[in-house]
Design an enzyme around this catalytic site. Structure first.
Site, short mmCIF file in Angstrom:
data_model
loop_
_atom_site.label_atom_id
_atom_site.label_comp_id
_atom_site.label_asym_id
_atom_site.label_seq_id
_atom_site.Cartn_x
_atom_site.Cartn_y
_atom_site.Cartn_z
N GLY A 34 0.78 -1.22 0.00
CA GLY A 34 0.00 0.00 0.00
C GLY A 34 0.82 1.28 0.00
CD GLU A 35 5.56 1.53 3.24
OE1 GLU A 35 5.03 1.36 4.35
OE2 GLU A 35 6.79 1.68 3.07
CB THR A 37 1.78 0.86 -5.83
OG1 THR A 37 1.19 -0.26 -5.18
CG2 THR A 37 3.24 0.58 -6.11
NE ARG A 38 -3.48 1.75 0.65
CZ ARG A 38 -3.94 0.53 0.91
NH1 ARG A 38 -5.02 0.10 0.29
NH2 ARG A 38 -3.30 -0.26 1.73
N GLY A 66 -14.57 -4.39 10.20
CA GLY A 66 -14.86 -5.22 11.35
C GLY A 66 -14.77 -6.69 11.06
CD GLU A 100 -2.33 -10.12 -0.58
OE1 GLU A 100 -1.72 -9.48 -1.45
OE2 GLU A 100 -3.13 -9.60 0.21
#
Length: 775
Positions: A34-35, A37-38, A66, A100
């Site tokens: 994320g940091e 290419t998000r 949640g 992942e």
């Protein structure tokens, strides 16, 4: 990087079958740090995927707040079809990303790696920024985590070894995103045609054809591909289809246009295939070619279509399917393969591409793939391989057939084969004959039967009709002389021409001395001049192509070795009803023909009341007299121990169906629509090998003795339309059948007007009686 070179991890056989039938929730799963290419590359790629209608998983959009992230993520991975891994500089810093990746790599499905500001070798070897990330992981690792770290490394190595997309090779990220979208659409949308692996020489052809096709243009374009038979036109057109089919709304590949358009019905079928393939409507009805042309123009003019017409030989074939550009919607492409360059000029195609013979280096690779199952010759075979490649002269089919015939052979056998070559640039027919001469005599005869008579037939039928075919057909397949497509026998045109030329070779102008006759003009000449000889083993006569023909006993008298005899109507017998058949084929009363060696007699529209008085049939395997005028087969009992198939359908004058203990191997009986038939011999109940019995529309049958329950092998029984009036008391057939064999799989009695509530019976394998089921 060119998307065509992208490699994909394919699942193992054990997991493939389950995932191939799985309903996927997502078409694409994005894995990213994320940091890194998000809000940039990943977001742009995600928006491009969504805009193209590709359902994409991106964790910050799809996971409910949640929820249990780990389980939700696991489910998303398992329900995704394609995985795009954006490997950025800080990807390996994230334990989440690495976990992942491990799960994705364990699935071993479709993985597309994007090397975003990282070198693929750094991913593969865990060097550079990835090295520091693993130093940090290992500094705080206990024994359990060290095992996990090893799994992370293995997953990165596996993905790093794939030839994905490297941003360093692109000037703009938008170009990279476009390529990614194209390859994903290709994987999602295309129903690719089956192709051989490791094809040689296609990349250069494809590159040139792309420049002619001009896929970026929105006009309608027709492109021609021409060249010598066996040069690879069909293969190349399939490669083009697989390469660009994902860019079109509708796609259709129509094969064997020349062969399939020889009669009116065949032309109609081609039009229906085009419309059904493009419009996706099942069983579209077209009653005439003119109507088909009208429907094609109306229904396809608004669709972006990729249409490939393979093996076109005449302009009229194009007029049926693709006469004008205006028939197709903007952006459509029509690709035509043919041997005739003049045909393309006449049709005014936008561009033509000639497929030329291969150069030496590509030829030797193709030859070695078939002769040695590798790309280069084995030791001691270099010079021999060079000579063989020079002999084939760059023709792909010749290289394939010749290489296959020499696979596993010794050096002396290669030298012996080479001695048969008269000169290096010999005609294709002689190249193919090398493979023919490598067959033993039985295999040669089976191949000649197939090339002259049985191309396009079901393998099971050919195995039954030709002696020794069961053992010979696998050999012919292994030598690439024939192929099986959905169990139907096919072969290249050149191989068929080779076989027929072998039959003609010794007496090119005397068909009466050939072993096989398949052309109506040759058959007419032989019968008219009474030049038939003992050499003739087979005659297949298409009456649809004959103006008039006369059969005489004298003309057939010398054909003592006749094994295969077929008289048929390729355009449909019903089109020639109303007395025209009798006018076209004149057969006098008392006509006789040799029958002792006969294995196959198929005479559609047989005009006499019975078979000839001299009919023997001792070796007969199949007798087919559909649409005949026959009243009874023969007057005295025959010994038909080899007979397996008996078809007398639509013989409206047939009154009696003989069956006896002299037909012990009879398996299939079809006497449907024999409207005058009243009685079937009681011996039918004792023929233990009958698997199929069709009595449909035999409305006058009054008796079928209880002995039918002795047909222990019976699997299919058709009684549809077994009635002679609305008064069901006349339908005595059912009343006579108390029990049927327990093996029976299917009975079709849905038109019977009996006092019972009727149904299709599929429960006979439970051993219940017919009457019980129909109460």
């Amino acid at each position: 990087m060119d998307s065509a070179n992208t490699q994909i991890i394919l699942c193992s056989p054990s997991s493939s079958s389950s995932r191939s039938t799985q309903q996927f929730s997502y078409e694409v799963f994005l894995s990213f740090r994320g940091e890194d290419t998000r809000y940039g590359f990943t977001d742009h790629l995600y928006q491009a995927l969504i805009s193209h209608g590709i359902h994409t998983f991106k964790d910050d959009d799809e996971l409910e707040r949640g929820g249990v992230i780990a389980s939700d993520l696991q489910k998303a991975i398992e329900e995704s079809k394609i995985f795009v891994i954006i490997l950025s500089p800080n990807y390996a810093n994230s334990r989440w990303c690495l976990d992942e990746l491990v799960k994705i790599s364990q699935l071993q499905w479709l993985i597309l790696p994007i090397f975003y500001h990282v070198d693929p070798s750094d991913v593969r070897k865990q060097t550079g920024s990835y090295e520091q990330a693993f130093v940090d992981h290992e500094n705080e690792a206990d024994e359990e985590k060290r095992e996990k770290i090893q799994k992370w490394r293995s997953a990165l190595t596996k993905v790093g070894n794939l030839a994905g997309y490297d941003l360093q090779k692109y000037r703009h990220e938008t170009t990279l995103i476009k390529d990614i979208i194209n390859i994903i659409l290709k994987k999602l949308n295309s129903k690719l045609l089956d192709m051989e692996e490791n094809m040689v020489g296609m990349d250069s052809h494809l590159e040139e054809l792309r420049s002619l096709i001009k896929i970026e243009s929105n006009d309608v374009r027709m492109i021609g591909i021409y060249g010598l038979g066996g040069i690879g036109k069909t293969t190349l057109s399939k490669v083009v289809y697989n390469d660009i089919s994902h860019l079109f709304e509708s796609t259709i590949f129509i094969a064997d246009v020349r062969e399939r358009s020889q009669c009116y019905e065949g032309q109609l079928k081609l039009q229906k295939e085009l419309l059904n393939g493009v419009i996706k409507e099942k069983n579209m009805e077209i009653n005439s070619i003119e109507e088909g042309v009208s429907v094609i123009k109306q229904r396809l003019c608004s669709k972006k279509v990729l249409l490939i017409l393979d093996d076109v030989s005449e302009s009229k074939q194009l007029e049926l399917l693709a006469k004008k550009l205006s028939w197709f919607g903007p952006g459509s492409r029509i690709i035509i393969t043919t041997r005739d360059q003049r045909l393309l000029k006449k049709h005014e195609v936008h561009a033509s591409y000639e497929v030329k013979v291969l150069d030496y280096y590509k030829s030797i690779r193709i030859f070695c793939q078939y002769a040695f199952k590798q790309n280069s010759p084995e030791e001691d075979y270099d010079d021999l391989s060079n000579d063989m490649v020079n002999y084939a002269n760059g023709l792909p089919l010749a290289l394939k057939v010749l290489g296959s015939s020499l696979y596993g052979r010794s050096v002396p056998q290669w030298k012996s084969a080479l001695q048969k070559l008269k000169r290096p640039n010999i005609e294709v027919q002689n190249v193919l004959k090398i493979s023919f001469e490598a067959l033993d005599e039985i295999e040669q005869q089976v191949l000649l039967d197939i090339t002259c008579f049985f191309r396009g037939y079901d393998k099971n039928d050919v195995t039954r009709l030709i002696e020794h075919a069961e053992i010979s057909i696998p050999v012919l397949c292994e030598k690439n002389l024939i192929t099986l497509y959905c169990n139907y026998i096919e072969m290249h045109d050149l191989i068929q021409e080779m076989g027929r030329e072998i039959v003609r070779h010794k007496h090119p102008k005397e068909p009466g001395k050939w072993s096989r006759l398949w052309d109506h003009e040759d058959i007419s000449l032989v019968l008219r001049k009474n030049t038939g000889t003992e050499a003739i083993e087979g005659i297949f006569l298409d009456m649809s192509r004959v103006r008039e023909m006369e059969f005489t006993t004298e003309a057939f008298s010398k054909m003592k070795g006749l094994r295969l005899f077929k008289v048929y109507w390729s355009s449909g017998f019903t089109n020639h009803m109303g007395g025209e058949c009798t006018k076209k084929l004149l057969v006098p009363e008392g006509f006789e023909f040799p029958s002792y060696d006969l294995r196959y007699l198929h005479w559609e529209g047989y005009p006499l009341k019975s078979l000839p008085s001299n009919f023997d049939g001792e070796n007969l395997v199949e007798l087919n007299l559909k649409n005949s005028s026959i009243k009874y087969l023969w007057q005295r009992e025959k010994h038909l121990e080899k007979l397996q198939v008996l078809k007398l359908s639509a013989s409206h004058q047939l009154t009696y169906m003989p069956c006896s203990s002299n037909m012990p191997n009879l398996e299939k009986v079809n006497i449907e629509s024999c409207g005058s038939l009243k009685k079937v011999d009681s011996w039918i109940g004792f023929l233990n090998n009958i698997t199929s019995l069709d009595l449909s529309l035999c409305q006058k049958i009054e008796k079928l003795l209880r002995t039918i329950q002795g047909l222990v092998a019976l699997q299919n029984l058709d009684l549809q339309g077994c009635k002679n009036s609305r008064d069901t008391s006349h339908c005595k057939l059912l009343e006579e059948i108390s029990e049927l064999p327990s093996i029976l799989q299917d009975i079709d009695a849905h038109d019977l007007t009996a006092p019972w509530k009727l149904c299709l019976v599929h429960q006979f394998h439970y051993g219940r009686s017919l009457l019980e089921l129909l109460k």
